[in-house]
Enzyme design. Structure first.
Site, PDB file in Angstrom:
ATOM      1  N   GLU A   1       0.836  -1.208   0.000  1.00 38.92           N
ATOM      2  CA  GLU A   1       0.000   0.000   0.000  1.00 38.92           C
ATOM      3  C   GLU A   1       0.868   1.255   0.000  1.00 38.92           C
ATOM      4  O   GLU A   1       0.533   2.251  -0.645  1.00 38.92           O
ATOM      5  CB  GLU A   1      -0.930   0.027   1.230  1.00 38.92           C
ATOM      6  CG  GLU A   1      -1.915  -1.127   1.311  1.00 38.92           C
ATOM      7  CD  GLU A   1      -3.058  -1.061   0.294  1.00 38.92           C
ATOM      8  OE1 GLU A   1      -3.115  -0.094  -0.503  1.00 38.92           O
ATOM      9  OE2 GLU A   1      -3.885  -2.000   0.285  1.00 38.92           O
TER      10      GLU A   1
ATOM     11  N   GLU B   1     -12.573   0.046 -10.077  1.00 43.51           N
ATOM     12  CA  GLU B   1     -12.114  -0.820 -11.184  1.00 43.51           C
ATOM     13  C   GLU B   1     -13.018  -0.763 -12.419  1.00 43.51           C
ATOM     14  O   GLU B   1     -12.526  -0.790 -13.552  1.00 43.51           O
ATOM     15  CB  GLU B   1     -11.950  -2.262 -10.713  1.00 43.51           C
ATOM     16  CG  GLU B   1     -10.805  -2.457  -9.714  1.00 43.51           C
ATOM     17  CD  GLU B   1     -11.159  -1.981  -8.317  1.00 43.51           C
ATOM     18  OE1 GLU B   1     -12.366  -1.843  -8.014  1.00 43.51           O
ATOM     19  OE2 GLU B   1     -10.235  -1.725  -7.518  1.00 43.51           O
TER      20      GLU B   1
ATOM     21  N   THR C   1      -1.165   1.076 -10.462  1.00 43.36           N
ATOM     22  CA  THR C   1      -2.414   0.405 -10.110  1.00 43.36           C
ATOM     23  C   THR C   1      -3.294   1.278  -9.223  1.00 43.36           C
ATOM     24  O   THR C   1      -4.460   0.966  -9.009  1.00 43.36           O
ATOM     25  CB  THR C   1      -2.144  -0.973  -9.460  1.00 43.36           C
ATOM     26  OG1 THR C   1      -3.352  -1.731  -9.472  1.00 43.36           O
ATOM     27  CG2 THR C   1      -1.632  -0.827  -8.039  1.00 43.36           C
TER      28      THR C   1
ATOM     29  N   GLU D   1     -19.854  -5.821  -3.825  1.00 44.42           N
ATOM     30  CA  GLU D   1     -18.430  -6.143  -3.730  1.00 44.42           C
ATOM     31  C   GLU D   1     -18.143  -7.522  -4.353  1.00 44.42           C
ATOM     32  O   GLU D   1     -17.114  -7.701  -4.998  1.00 44.42           O
ATOM     33  CB  GLU D   1     -18.033  -6.093  -2.245  1.00 44.42           C
ATOM     34  CG  GLU D   1     -16.613  -6.410  -1.898  1.00 44.42           C
ATOM     35  CD  GLU D   1     -15.623  -5.302  -2.210  1.00 44.42           C
ATOM     36  OE1 GLU D   1     -15.983  -4.301  -2.851  1.00 44.42           O
ATOM     37  OE2 GLU D   1     -14.457  -5.461  -1.825  1.00 44.42           O
TER      38      GLU D   1
ATOM     39  N   ASP E   1      -4.703  -9.806  -8.583  1.00 49.24           N
ATOM     40  CA  ASP E   1      -4.913  -8.772  -9.606  1.00 49.24           C
ATOM     41  C   ASP E   1      -3.696  -8.068 -10.206  1.00 49.24           C
ATOM     42  O   ASP E   1      -3.268  -8.352 -11.322  1.00 49.24           O
ATOM     43  CB  ASP E   1      -5.929  -7.733  -9.108  1.00 49.24           C
ATOM     44  CG  ASP E   1      -5.666  -7.228  -7.671  1.00 49.24           C
ATOM     45  OD1 ASP E   1      -4.554  -7.384  -7.184  1.00 49.24           O
ATOM     46  OD2 ASP E   1      -6.603  -6.672  -7.069  1.00 49.24           O
TER      47      ASP E   1
END
Ligand SMILES: *[C@@H]1O[C@H](CO)[C@@H](O)[C@H](O)[C@H]1NC(C)=O
EC number: 3.2.1.-
Length: 591
Positions: free
Chosen positions: A149, A478, A573, A392, A283
């Site tokens: 992160e 996304e 990303t 979700e 991902d």
């Protein structure tokens, strides 16, 4: 080391012989210097062009597009103002109670994650106001910090803002390097795979478990940091991880080539489970293979090879189709027992954008069809709910394996395929390549259609077996990310219209007095009594990616297509764009 701006190549030169609606041309101002948001106009890639050649817009359409773009900007400002007022310098604002929270080291995650969006929206005063705070950030905290992160949100945010700010704010680059120096010891493991959590004060990790997404999503940022600082160590650490992944095999728990399972052990350097996922925990590792290839402008074939390997295995083993629909499902997959799951999460919805970019970059026409089918699924999950927002996670138990011969084929198409199936002499109609040897799969020179009266078809009935798992909407980006990329590549207005619907639902359900909130249940209707309570379905949480990604991608979806063009920038990303150019990578690769 900026490339010299060369003459901008006209985006679209269209012979106007037929009578057409009057074309709107923006009033020409005094010659301005090339804007960084247009990529300085100086980069000519060796790779195929990514973006569609957009024709000039009719005036009416421009007015509508600009109105939508401004609406998104106004929403961003609403959330930003709330954050500034109640939580400036903290990681997040809780949008219902107006309290701050600090899940990311307390270094001001929302502030840093917003920098590149502020510059793209040309909110330069707001950006300038943050600068004095940058140098005060202290990375030495006695806390477990997420390496992943920190890299995508902070490091990516600092470097992108440094570039978009035309490299005038040295403090941004200095902070980026300071943070990277704190994180480097986390890479000193027997395998070279970084720890998941790292404590910068105690200088020790928290445990040995990590995820493929976490080790596979440092490359873009560390490569860029080496470019910007001239110190090759960061890029080398990142490349060591890629090489490590590239050399893994059965003995490390990799059962199917390219389908890396999610859980890893940094000490043993092997997989801890067999589940491969293009959603949560997997991902962006796949995303970065392709993006590294593009960042280095095709110079390192290894990345394309690894990307294609993963995508081919994904298509063969993981992808599912829904009979009677043009929807595709990409659920996690047990690579050891060759068993698919039925559920898909919202995080997976970045895949359509990735496949579309890979399709034009690597000339894989089938990937574009798959991208469209997956994007229809993601959009369907918004359009079919009470709130117009996506859950979700969702499940569709009744699917069959993806088969290009039967996926979304009409009866006539199927009949033609049948002829081919039984007649060896015929050429597989699905393999017909684009005509006249054009180097990309894009339908060239087709004029962009623009309409201010575009009507989306009504949403179809749900497949019988569809159900929702986690019904929250967490302000995730996304799907709008994929809509933005797909629009820029195809020029199909449908994707803008989908995005506008999503934007309107966010406005309607997520907005709070001070900012934006996540949603508890996307299926919940307003019931008697709820009218009084606007917060009845809201959760007191607003993640930083709302500012970094969701609003940015929506804003760019309604911006002129040469603003942050995919041919000039590559997004990390977390949606922080880095300039594409002929960088020099020798120092990283020469040992
Ligand atoms: C499925 O096929 C129909 C008819 O050919 C087409 O209009 C539609 O766009 C296709 N769907 C996808 C997701 O490609």
């Amino acid at each position: 080391m900026l490339t010299t701006p060369t003459k901008e190549i006209p985006v679209a030169v269209v012979a106007t012989e037929k009578k057409k609606a009057p074309v709107y041309t923006a009033p020409t101002k005094a010659p301005v210097k090339q804007s960084i948001l247009l990529g300085f106009g100086g980069f000519l890639s060796k790779l195929p062009q990514i973006q569609h050649n957009f024709s000039p817009e009719p005036r009416e359409y421009t007015i509508q597009r600009e109105a939508r773009r401004n609406a998104v900007k106004t929403s961003f400002i609403h959330g930003w103002t709330g954050y500034k007022t109640y939580a400036m310098g903290h990681d997040e604002l809780k949008p219902l109670t107006n309290r701050p929270s600090d899940p990311f080291g307390g270094w001001g995650a929302t502030m840093i994650d917003s920098l590149s969006t502020l510059l793209i929206m040309e909110l330069n005063d707001e950006y300038a106001r943050i600068m004095p705070r940058i140098s005060k950030i202290n990375f030495k905290v006695d806390e477990d910090i997420s390496v992943f992160e920190s890299i995508i949100r902070y490091l990516g945010g600092f470097m992108s803002a440094y570039e978009l700010g035309e490299r005038k704010q040295d403090s941004l680059l200095q902070k980026a390097e300071k943070l990277a120096i704190e994180l480097l010891p986390a890479f000193d493991t027997p395998s070279g795979l970084p720890h998941h959590l790292w404590n910068p004060v105690q200088n020790k990790p928290n445990n040995r478990e990590t995820l493929i997404a976490e080790v596979g999503t440092v490359q873009l940022e560390f490569m860029m940091l080496s470019q910007l600082t001239g110190n090759p160590i960061y890029g080398q650490k990142a490349q060591a991880i890629t090489d490590f992944l590239d050399n893994m095999g059965y003995e490390h728990g990799l059962y199917i080539k390219g389908l890396y399972p999610t859980a890893m052990d940094t000490h043993q350097g092997r997989f801890k489970n067999a589940i491969s996922s293009f959603g949560a925990m997997g991902d962006s590792a796949f995303e970065y293979f392709l993006k590294e290839y593009i960042l280095m402008d095709g110079r390192v074939p290894q990345y394309a090879r690894m990307y294609i390997q993963s995508i081919n295995s994904m298509k063969k083993h993981m992808l599912r189709q829904v009979p009677g629909y043009d929807l595709l499902l990409l659920p996690p997959y047990d690579t050891q027992h060759m068993q698919h799951r039925n559920s898909m999460d919202h995080l997976t919805c970045f895949v359509p954008g990735m496949l579309a970019m890979g399709s034009v970059t690597l000339n894989e026409p089938e990937d574009m069809e798959i991208a469209k089918g997956l994007l229809e699924t993601c959009v369907f999950m918004y359009r079919t709910t009470e709130t117009g927002l996506s859950p979700e996670t969702w499940s569709i138990p009744k699917t069959v394996p993806y088969n290009p011969l039967t996926y979304n084929k009409t009866k006539t198409q199927l009949a033609k395929l049948r002829d081919w199936w039984y007649n060896d002499e015929l050429i597989n109609p699905l393999l017909v390549q684009p005509k006249n040897g054009s180097e990309t799969v894009r339908e060239e020179t087709k004029e962009t259609e623009y309409s201010t009266k575009y009507q989306l078809p009504p949403v179809k009935q749900r497949p019988d077996s569809l159900y929702f798992g986690d019904k929250r909407y967490l302000l995730r980006p996304e799907t709008v990310e994929s809509l933005f990329i797909m629009y820029r590549i195809t020029g199909d207005q449908k994707y803008q219209e989908y995005g506008w619907e999503i934007y309107e639902s966010i406005e309607k359900w997520c907005k709070t007095k001070s900012a934006y909130a996540s949603i508890r249940n996307v299926e919940r209707k307003r019931e008697d009594g709820d009218e009084e309570d606007e917060e009845f379905n809201q959760i007191d949480s607003m993640e930083t990616f709302l500012f970094a990604e969701t609003f940015k991608y929506l804003y760019l979806l309604f911006s002129p297509p040469d603003v942050i063009s995919l041919d000039k920038f590559i997004f990390n990303t977390e949606a922080h764009p880095f300039l594409r150019k002929q960088w020099n990578w020798d120092r990283i690769f020469k040992k």
